[in-house]
Design an enzyme around this catalytic site. Structure first.
Site, PDB file in Angstrom:
ATOM      1  N   GLY A  38      60.717  63.173  31.526  1.00  0.00           N
ATOM      2  CA  GLY A  38      60.238  64.494  30.958  1.00  0.00           C
ATOM      3  C   GLY A  38      59.304  64.931  32.010  1.00  0.00           C
ATOM      4  O   GLY A  38      59.108  66.156  32.217  1.00  0.00           O
ATOM      5  N   ASP A  93      55.253  65.162  29.371  1.00  0.00           N
ATOM      6  CA  ASP A  93      55.594  66.640  29.293  1.00  0.00           C
ATOM      7  C   ASP A  93      55.226  67.383  28.013  1.00  0.00           C
ATOM      8  O   ASP A  93      54.784  68.622  28.058  1.00  0.00           O
ATOM      9  CB  ASP A  93      57.316  66.709  29.238  1.00  0.00           C
ATOM     10  CG  ASP A  93      58.055  65.536  28.233  1.00  0.00           C
ATOM     11  OD1 ASP A  93      57.138  64.810  27.593  1.00  0.00           O
ATOM     12  OD2 ASP A  93      59.169  65.499  28.453  1.00  0.00           O
ATOM     13  N   ASP A  96      54.022  66.203  20.839  1.00  0.00           N
ATOM     14  CA  ASP A  96      54.840  66.751  19.757  1.00  0.00           C
ATOM     15  C   ASP A  96      54.103  66.008  18.525  1.00  0.00           C
ATOM     16  O   ASP A  96      53.030  66.829  18.168  1.00  0.00           O
ATOM     17  CB  ASP A  96      56.328  66.426  19.611  1.00  0.00           C
ATOM     18  CG  ASP A  96      57.146  66.912  18.450  1.00  0.00           C
ATOM     19  OD1 ASP A  96      56.449  67.892  17.819  1.00  0.00           O
ATOM     20  OD2 ASP A  96      58.296  66.570  18.326  1.00  0.00           O
ATOM     21  N   LYS A 124      52.689  71.169  21.269  1.00  0.00           N
ATOM     22  CA  LYS A 124      53.543  71.785  20.278  1.00  0.00           C
ATOM     23  C   LYS A 124      52.735  71.864  19.111  1.00  0.00           C
ATOM     24  O   LYS A 124      52.018  71.036  18.550  1.00  0.00           O
ATOM     25  CB  LYS A 124      54.914  71.311  19.747  1.00  0.00           C
ATOM     26  CG  LYS A 124      56.008  71.910  19.624  1.00  0.00           C
ATOM     27  CD  LYS A 124      57.299  71.109  19.100  1.00  0.00           C
ATOM     28  CE  LYS A 124      58.180  71.050  20.176  1.00  0.00           C
ATOM     29  NZ  LYS A 124      59.380  70.583  19.488  1.00  0.00           N
ATOM     30  N   PHE A 145      62.447  73.657  19.677  1.00  0.00           N
ATOM     31  CA  PHE A 145      62.958  72.492  20.548  1.00  0.00           C
ATOM     32  C   PHE A 145      63.063  73.255  21.920  1.00  0.00           C
ATOM     33  O   PHE A 145      63.988  74.241  22.442  1.00  0.00           O
ATOM     34  CB  PHE A 145      64.171  72.028  20.180  1.00  0.00           C
ATOM     35  CG  PHE A 145      64.413  70.679  20.939  1.00  0.00           C
ATOM     36  CD1 PHE A 145      64.045  69.436  20.653  1.00  0.00           C
ATOM     37  CD2 PHE A 145      65.511  70.782  22.205  1.00  0.00           C
ATOM     38  CE1 PHE A 145      64.214  68.533  21.410  1.00  0.00           C
ATOM     39  CE2 PHE A 145      65.675  69.461  22.783  1.00  0.00           C
ATOM     40  CZ  PHE A 145      65.214  68.527  22.580  1.00  0.00           C
ATOM     41  N   ASP A 152      64.594  67.469  28.393  1.00  0.00           N
ATOM     42  CA  ASP A 152      66.221  67.471  28.339  1.00  0.00           C
ATOM     43  C   ASP A 152      66.566  67.648  26.836  1.00  0.00           C
ATOM     44  O   ASP A 152      65.996  67.489  25.980  1.00  0.00           O
ATOM     45  CB  ASP A 152      66.430  65.991  28.784  1.00  0.00           C
ATOM     46  CG  ASP A 152      66.146  64.928  27.663  1.00  0.00           C
ATOM     47  OD1 ASP A 152      64.994  64.972  27.477  1.00  0.00           O
ATOM     48  OD2 ASP A 152      67.050  64.438  27.221  1.00  0.00           O
TER      49      ASP A 152
HETATM   50  P1  5GP Z   1      55.801  62.798  20.294  1.00  0.00           P
HETATM   51  O1  5GP Z   1      55.717  61.268  20.304  1.00  0.00           O
HETATM   52  O2  5GP Z   1      54.541  63.305  20.558  1.00  0.00           O
HETATM   53  O3  5GP Z   1      56.494  63.173  18.735  1.00  0.00           O
HETATM   54  O4  5GP Z   1      57.156  62.948  21.168  1.00  0.00           O
HETATM   55  C1  5GP Z   1      56.930  63.065  22.389  1.00  0.00           C
HETATM   56  C2  5GP Z   1      58.355  62.924  23.055  1.00  0.00           C
HETATM   57  O5  5GP Z   1      59.360  63.626  22.357  1.00  0.00           O
HETATM   58  C3  5GP Z   1      58.219  63.810  24.458  1.00  0.00           C
HETATM   59  O6  5GP Z   1      57.941  63.001  25.617  1.00  0.00           O
HETATM   60  C4  5GP Z   1      59.617  64.345  24.602  1.00  0.00           C
HETATM   61  O7  5GP Z   1      60.551  63.028  24.822  1.00  0.00           O
HETATM   62  C5  5GP Z   1      60.196  64.452  23.248  1.00  0.00           C
HETATM   63  N1  5GP Z   1      60.296  65.819  22.750  1.00  0.00           N
HETATM   64  C6  5GP Z   1      59.449  66.473  21.625  1.00  0.00           C
HETATM   65  N2  5GP Z   1      59.598  67.784  21.484  1.00  0.00           N
HETATM   66  C7  5GP Z   1      60.412  67.993  22.386  1.00  0.00           C
HETATM   67  C8  5GP Z   1      60.980  69.370  22.648  1.00  0.00           C
HETATM   68  O8  5GP Z   1      60.723  70.404  22.166  1.00  0.00           O
HETATM   69  N3  5GP Z   1      61.924  69.394  23.695  1.00  0.00           N
HETATM   70  C9  5GP Z   1      62.250  68.170  24.465  1.00  0.00           C
HETATM   71  N4  5GP Z   1      63.188  68.251  25.296  1.00  0.00           N
HETATM   72  N5  5GP Z   1      61.624  67.023  24.092  1.00  0.00           N
HETATM   73  C10 5GP Z   1      60.826  67.064  22.929  1.00  0.00           C
HETATM   74 MG    MG Z   2      59.645  62.055  26.920  1.00  0.00          MG
END
Ligand code: 5GP
Ligand code: MG
Length: 177
Positions: A38, A93, A96, A124, A145, A152
């Protein structure tokens, strides 16, 4: 698809974050470790705004989420660099829940860098489930999203030069194989 950040806005935000990073590190050599896939576009754009001596390593983080149990993160370090006693900046990237970045930071800390910080393109808002925050954030975005600029949906859309929100009809249309 609704455009959330245009190509120009993305460029301005990445340039501004690069300035903050340059301010924090000065001329000191920096090791950038990017979490694939990402952060691919962010990596390419960000490092061209940085002028200190710089090395780039890559890691891949994948989480296997079974049912409702929280995911176990697997980190592939085949393209990682030696980071012992280095100033290290992890880039991703999107922040979240924050679980991915927190796990990566814990793993990297075991390798004894001199310093360890993180930079993300997107934060986010209202989704965080961890107490850490990234050190550098280019944009705060609402809980939608998003795809494009490296991000992606089922491995598609990474090549969009802008950042877009996927809408219900986008989720229904199947990709040509
Ligand atoms: P976390 O561990 O912070 O919940 O998630 C991080 C990963 O989830 C990011 O590196 C990404 O790969 C994916 N992700 C979280 N939110 C989004 C989003 O809105 N769009 C996309 N494409 N990937 C996301
Ligand atoms: Mg990722």
């Amino acid at each position: 698809m609704k455009i959330l950040l245009t190509e120009k806005e993305l460029d301005d935000g990445v340039a501004a974050m690069a300035q903050q990073i340059a301010h924090a590190y000065g001329d000191k050599p920096l090791t950038v470790i990017a979490i694939m896939t990402g952060s691919l576009i962010l990596l390419a754009d960000l490092i061209r705004y940085l002028e200190m001596p710089l090395r780039v390593g890559l890691i891949q983080a994948s989480s296997y989420r079974g049912g409702t149990t929280s995911g176990q993160l697997t980190i592939n370090e085949t393209m990682q660099l030696d980071i012992k006693d280095r100033d290290v900046l992890i880039i991703d990237d999107i922040f979240d829940t924050g679980k991915t970045l927190r796990e990566v930071m814990l793993r990297m800390a075991e390798l004894k860098p001199k310093s360890l910080r993180s930079a993300v393109l997107l934060n986010k808002q209202g989704k965080q489930e961890v107490s850490m925050q990234p050190d550098f954030v280019a944009f705060n975005i609402p809980d939608e999203f998003v795809v494009g600029y490296g991000l992606d949906y089922q491995d598609h859309y990474r090549n969009l030069p802008y950042l877009a929100c996927l809408e219900p009809q986008d989720l229904q249309s199947p990709f040509p194989l």
